[in-house]
Design a protein around this motif. Structure first.
Motif, PDB file in Angstrom:
ATOM      1  N   ARG A   1       0.845  -1.189   0.000  1.00 47.09           N
ATOM      2  CA  ARG A   1       0.000   0.000   0.000  1.00 47.09           C
ATOM      3  C   ARG A   1       0.878   1.237   0.000  1.00 47.09           C
ATOM      4  N   SER A   2       0.973   1.886  -1.150  1.00 48.71           N
ATOM      5  CA  SER A   2       1.812   3.085  -1.283  1.00 48.71           C
ATOM      6  C   SER A   2       3.241   2.837  -0.827  1.00 48.71           C
ATOM      7  N   GLY A   3       3.744   1.625  -1.126  1.00 52.64           N
ATOM      8  CA  GLY A   3       5.113   1.297  -0.755  1.00 52.64           C
ATOM      9  C   GLY A   3       5.249   0.694   0.627  1.00 52.64           C
ATOM     10  N   GLU A   4       4.237   0.811   1.459  1.00 48.39           N
ATOM     11  CA  GLU A   4       4.253   0.216   2.797  1.00 48.39           C
ATOM     12  C   GLU A   4       3.757  -1.226   2.694  1.00 48.39           C
ATOM     13  N   LYS A   5       4.522  -2.162   3.288  1.00 45.84           N
ATOM     14  CA  LYS A   5       4.130  -3.569   3.288  1.00 45.84           C
ATOM     15  C   LYS A   5       3.300  -3.840   4.542  1.00 45.84           C
ATOM     16  N   ILE A   6       2.097  -4.387   4.330  1.00 49.03           N
ATOM     17  CA  ILE A   6       1.168  -4.651   5.436  1.00 49.03           C
ATOM     18  C   ILE A   6       0.871  -6.138   5.474  1.00 49.03           C
ATOM     19  N   SER A   7       0.989  -6.732   6.652  1.00 46.28           N
ATOM     20  CA  SER A   7       0.656  -8.132   6.841  1.00 46.28           C
ATOM     21  C   SER A   7      -0.811  -8.265   7.244  1.00 46.28           C
ATOM     22  N   PRO A   8      -1.648  -8.911   6.440  1.00 45.03           N
ATOM     23  CA  PRO A   8      -3.038  -9.109   6.839  1.00 45.03           C
ATOM     24  C   PRO A   8      -3.173  -9.820   8.177  1.00 45.03           C
ATOM     25  N   ALA A   9      -2.297 -10.820   8.429  1.00 42.91           N
ATOM     26  CA  ALA A   9      -2.393 -11.562   9.692  1.00 42.91           C
ATOM     27  C   ALA A   9      -2.172 -10.646  10.890  1.00 42.91           C
ATOM     28  N   GLU A  10      -1.222  -9.710  10.774  1.00 42.26           N
ATOM     29  CA  GLU A  10      -0.975  -8.782  11.873  1.00 42.26           C
ATOM     30  C   GLU A  10      -2.181  -7.883  12.120  1.00 42.26           C
ATOM     31  N   VAL A  11      -2.739  -7.330  11.039  1.00 36.64           N
ATOM     32  CA  VAL A  11      -3.896  -6.447  11.174  1.00 36.64           C
ATOM     33  C   VAL A  11      -5.081  -7.215  11.748  1.00 36.64           C
ATOM     34  N   GLU A  12      -5.266  -8.450  11.298  1.00 37.96           N
ATOM     35  CA  GLU A  12      -6.364  -9.265  11.834  1.00 37.96           C
ATOM     36  C   GLU A  12      -6.197  -9.489  13.331  1.00 37.96           C
ATOM     37  N   GLY A  13      -4.960  -9.686  13.775  1.00 36.06           N
ATOM     38  CA  GLY A  13      -4.718  -9.862  15.201  1.00 36.06           C
ATOM     39  C   GLY A  13      -5.140  -8.650  16.015  1.00 36.06           C
ATOM     40  N   HIS A  14      -4.846  -7.467  15.522  1.00 38.32           N
ATOM     41  CA  HIS A  14      -5.264  -6.236  16.221  1.00 38.32           C
ATOM     42  C   HIS A  14      -6.789  -6.084  16.189  1.00 38.32           C
ATOM     43  N   LEU A  15      -7.395  -6.394  15.051  1.00 38.86           N
ATOM     44  CA  LEU A  15      -8.855  -6.284  14.952  1.00 38.86           C
ATOM     45  C   LEU A  15      -9.542  -7.214  15.937  1.00 38.86           C
ATOM     46  N   LEU A  16      -9.019  -8.441  16.061  1.00 36.38           N
ATOM     47  CA  LEU A  16      -9.660  -9.421  16.945  1.00 36.38           C
ATOM     48  C   LEU A  16      -9.503  -9.074  18.423  1.00 36.38           C
ATOM     49  N   ALA A  17      -8.612  -8.156  18.717  1.00 36.77           N
ATOM     50  CA  ALA A  17      -8.486  -7.699  20.108  1.00 36.77           C
ATOM     51  C   ALA A  17      -9.622  -6.760  20.493  1.00 36.77           C
ATOM     52  N   HIS A  18     -10.363  -6.239  19.508  1.00 37.25           N
ATOM     53  CA  HIS A  18     -11.492  -5.345  19.796  1.00 37.25           C
ATOM     54  C   HIS A  18     -12.673  -6.177  20.300  1.00 37.25           C
ATOM     55  N   PRO A  19     -13.309  -5.786  21.395  1.00 36.19           N
ATOM     56  CA  PRO A  19     -14.392  -6.601  21.970  1.00 36.19           C
ATOM     57  C   PRO A  19     -15.605  -6.752  21.061  1.00 36.19           C
ATOM     58  N   GLY A  20     -15.760  -5.891  20.070  1.00 30.98           N
ATOM     59  CA  GLY A  20     -16.920  -5.983  19.196  1.00 30.98           C
ATOM     60  C   GLY A  20     -16.712  -6.848  17.971  1.00 30.98           C
ATOM     61  N   ILE A  21     -15.507  -7.440  17.831  1.00 35.00           N
ATOM     62  CA  ILE A  21     -15.185  -8.228  16.637  1.00 35.00           C
ATOM     63  C   ILE A  21     -14.912  -9.670  17.042  1.00 35.00           C
ATOM     64  N   THR A  22     -15.634 -10.601  16.435  1.00 33.19           N
ATOM     65  CA  THR A  22     -15.434 -12.022  16.743  1.00 33.19           C
ATOM     66  C   THR A  22     -14.680 -12.762  15.644  1.00 33.19           C
ATOM     67  N   ALA A  23     -14.660 -12.234  14.443  1.00 30.52           N
ATOM     68  CA  ALA A  23     -13.908 -12.845  13.349  1.00 30.52           C
ATOM     69  C   ALA A  23     -13.535 -11.746  12.364  1.00 30.52           C
ATOM     70  N   ALA A  24     -12.363 -11.913  11.722  1.00 30.64           N
ATOM     71  CA  ALA A  24     -11.889 -10.875  10.808  1.00 30.64           C
ATOM     72  C   ALA A  24     -11.050 -11.484   9.706  1.00 30.64           C
ATOM     73  N   ALA A  25     -11.172 -10.912   8.521  1.00 24.63           N
ATOM     74  CA  ALA A  25     -10.321 -11.269   7.390  1.00 24.63           C
ATOM     75  C   ALA A  25      -9.957  -9.989   6.661  1.00 24.63           C
ATOM     76  N   VAL A  26      -8.682  -9.812   6.415  1.00 16.86           N
ATOM     77  CA  VAL A  26      -8.187  -8.623   5.715  1.00 16.86           C
ATOM     78  C   VAL A  26      -7.648  -9.054   4.359  1.00 16.86           C
ATOM     79  N   VAL A  27      -8.128  -8.429   3.303  1.00 11.96           N
ATOM     80  CA  VAL A  27      -7.682  -8.745   1.949  1.00 11.96           C
ATOM     81  C   VAL A  27      -7.291  -7.463   1.237  1.00 11.96           C
ATOM     82  N   ALA A  28      -6.521  -7.609   0.146  1.00 18.83           N
ATOM     83  CA  ALA A  28      -6.095  -6.464  -0.650  1.00 18.83           C
ATOM     84  C   ALA A  28      -6.881  -6.412  -1.946  1.00 18.83           C
ATOM     85  N   VAL A  29      -7.267  -5.215  -2.339  1.00 17.13           N
ATOM     86  CA  VAL A  29      -7.924  -5.007  -3.627  1.00 17.13           C
ATOM     87  C   VAL A  29      -7.151  -3.923  -4.379  1.00 17.13           C
ATOM     88  N   PRO A  30      -7.192  -3.957  -5.705  1.00 14.59           N
ATOM     89  CA  PRO A  30      -6.437  -2.962  -6.487  1.00 14.59           C
ATOM     90  C   PRO A  30      -6.920  -1.536  -6.209  1.00 14.59           C
TER      91      PRO A  30
END
Length: 575
Positions: free
Chosen positions: A478-507
């Motif tokens: 993303r604009s030269g920054e490398k993002i790990s979906p697994a890492e972002v999903e881990g942070h999302l799942l720490a939120h009490p309102g989220i029970t499952a998460a999947a992060v994907v990339a689109v053009p």
């Protein structure tokens, strides 16, 4: 070695040996030649010359009256299971299947899978393990790539009739001359005259048989292929992974030791039995190797699993993260009877990265020790030790199974990276293959000196523990920054309102790629603005906040319970 890890050859040093998988732990000079490596593994006592058939035979000899398998309301002692396996092996040979020939096995979890697996392996015939969810396209591709001579299928399973499917595959793949149905034949045309028979007929035709020395000669050598697994990719034709009796037997026994599984244990196979995790980490093969009892679950749902744990005194089981989350949710807010899970000692989780928050809840909600498992059908297994500190158990995916598992963590150019830095995981060891079976030209899965390129991005800690960052091909640019979906999903799942998460990339025309988070959690799912605040409070870089958030009632899963990222991506599209 630490408690809970496999015994490996003692290393004569003046100071404690380095952690497992670290350079210098053992002398691996010359291991780029697989013949040198194999000879060393045998001399060191890792590869002991036991076939899968020997594993069962030894347990049947030591514990003939102990319950071996419980499935579908039936149970078999080790002596009974051994006799069934002998009959299937002899029946297989009597139908003209020879040592080294390959058979596609498409059986669901149940009482027939293990007898067929061990029966074929004892005969020296090689089972190629397909999934019940496979249909004509996948099954034909696998049978053709494996040059299979036979199929073993259920009759009707989950309201799907596999017999017309087998007939179609037989028509598509000329090498398939035999079909064995674990059920009734479809009609009078499917009989012995055209190569079809039932599993019962195969067993009856093979009795009595104390040892398999009938048509086709003696049983397998330890260096022969024991079984063929399918690569874990969710797209394209799976690659074929040939595992030998030597390496698979070692993998099973060493993994049983790492999990604290022994003859007094009861292992619940909650995941599909044809998956490598459920077979040998330590799984059903590991349980058989040590004389434990295997209970096969007809469904992985919490009510079924908890009922089986209470009824059979289950001590060990395994789950993927999405399944584990449903178990914990049920325990936190029961919707049915609260079963007694006090027998449960170890709950393994693998198949995908487990977020730290969920990991921390296992001991309190299930009363069992969490063991993180990271591995692959190609061979490497890593485990957290049963006596590891809690912070390592909840935040890492364990250390390699033995000191003989070599690990490299390298950058894009192939240079080693320091501990703590993310890099590509390469591995070589006593359970890791050197090439795929019938690999297409140009397959780039291995280095010139025999290391397997796993495709995983990891960080290695000074202790030797690995932290899985994600998959190399899943990194978002993303604009030269490398993002790990697994890492972002881990942070999302720490939120009490989220029970499952999947992060994907689109053009994205401006940024190259942008991230979309598909979230599950009912009315409590936060919007993007709330997530941005939450990430900031956790000290997460702003560029890792998903560019878009989509709410869904559930995430699509593959046949083995992993998030189906291709389906998620198709759902969100490029809009």
């Amino acid at each position: 070695m630490r408690k809970g890890h496999a015994t490996t050859p003692s290393i004569r040093t003046t100071s404690p040996p380095p952690p497992a998988g670290r350079p210098g732990t053992v002398d691996v000079s010359g291991f780029e030649d697989p013949r040198v490596a194999a000879a060393t593994y045998r001399a060191a006592g890792l590869w002991t010359g036991r076939t899968l058939g020997n594993l069962l035979r030894d347990s049947a000899s030591q514990h003939p009256n102990r319950t071996a398998v419980v499935a579908g309301g039936r149970r078999w002692t080790y002596a009974e299971l051994d006799r069934r396996v002998d009959a299937i092996a002899a029946g297989t040979r009597s139908r003209g299947l020879d040592r080294g020939e390959r058979v596609v096995v498409q059986l669901p979890s149940g009482g027939e899978f293990l007898p067929v697996l061990f029966g074929l392996a004892r005969a020296g015939v090689v089972p190629v393990l397909a999934l019940p969810a496979h249909r004509r396209t996948e099954l034909t591709a696998v049978a053709r790539a494996a040059q299979a001579v036979a199929l073993v299928v259920p009759g009707v399973h989950a309201r799907f009739d596999h017999r017309p499917l087998a007939r179609a595959v037989q028509q598509d793949v000329p090498s398939v001359r035999t079909v064995v149905v674990a059920g009734d034949l479809a009609g009078p045309e499917d009989d012995g005259r055209d190569g079809w028979c039932t599993l019962s007929d195969l067993e009856i035709g093979g009795r009595p048989a104390a040892h398999v020395t009938g048509p086709g000669g003696p049983g397998p050598e330890p260096s022969d292929t024991a079984l063929v697994l399918l690569s874990g990719g969710t797209t394209g034709t799976p690659k074929l992974i040939a595992r030998t009796h030597d390496d698979y037997a070692w993998n099973a026994v060493a993994s049983a030791d790492a999990a604290g599984l022994d003859a007094t244990s009861t292992y619940l196979a909650a995941l599909p039995v044809a998956h490598n995790f459920t077979l040998v980490s330590p799984g059903t093969v590991g349980a058989v190797a040590v004389g434990a009892t295997v209970v096969v679950a007809p469904s992985p749902d919490p009510a079924t699993v908890f009922g089986l744990v209470a009824r059979h005194g289950v001590t060990h089981t395994a789950a993927v993260p999405s399944l584990l989350a449903t178990w914990l949710d049920e325990r936190l807010a029961p919707t049915g009877p609260v079963e007694d899970l006090s027998s449960l000692r170890v709950v393994q989780v693998g198949g995908a990265r487990l977020d730290d928050t969920t990991a921390a809840g296992v001991q309190g909600l299930l009363g069992a020790r969490l063991q993180q498992v990271f591995g692959m059908a190609e061979g490497l297994n890593c485990y957290t030790a049963l006596d590891d500190p809690d912070d390592l158990v909840t935040t890492t995916q364990g250390r390699p199974l033995s000191e003989w598992d070599e690990i490299r963590v390298v950058d894009d150019a192939g240079h080693g990276v320091p501990d703590g830095a993310p890099g590509h995981l390469l591995t070589r060891g006593p359970a890791t293959i050197r090439d795929y079976l019938a690999a297409p030209a140009g397959t780039d899965g291995f280095t010139a000196d025999g290391f397997y390129r796993t495709g995983d991005l990891v960080r290695r800690l000074p202790s030797g523990h690995l932290v899985v960052v994600g998959r190399a091909k899943e990194l978002v640019n993303r604009s030269g920054e490398k993002i790990s979906p697994a890492e972002v999903e881990g942070h999302l799942l720490a939120h009490p309102g989220i029970t499952a998460a999947a992060v994907v990339a689109v053009p994205d025309p401006e940024r190259g790629e942008r991230t979309v988070a598909v979230l599950v959690g009912g009315a409590g799912v936060p919007d993007r603005r709330t997530i941005a605040v939450f990430f900031a409070e956790r000290g997460v870089a702003a560029y890792k906040v998903p560019d878009a958030v989509v709410r869904r009632e559930r995430l699509p899963l593959t046949a083995i319970g992993k998030i189906d990222r291709a389906a998620v991506l198709a759902d969100v599209g490029s809009g």
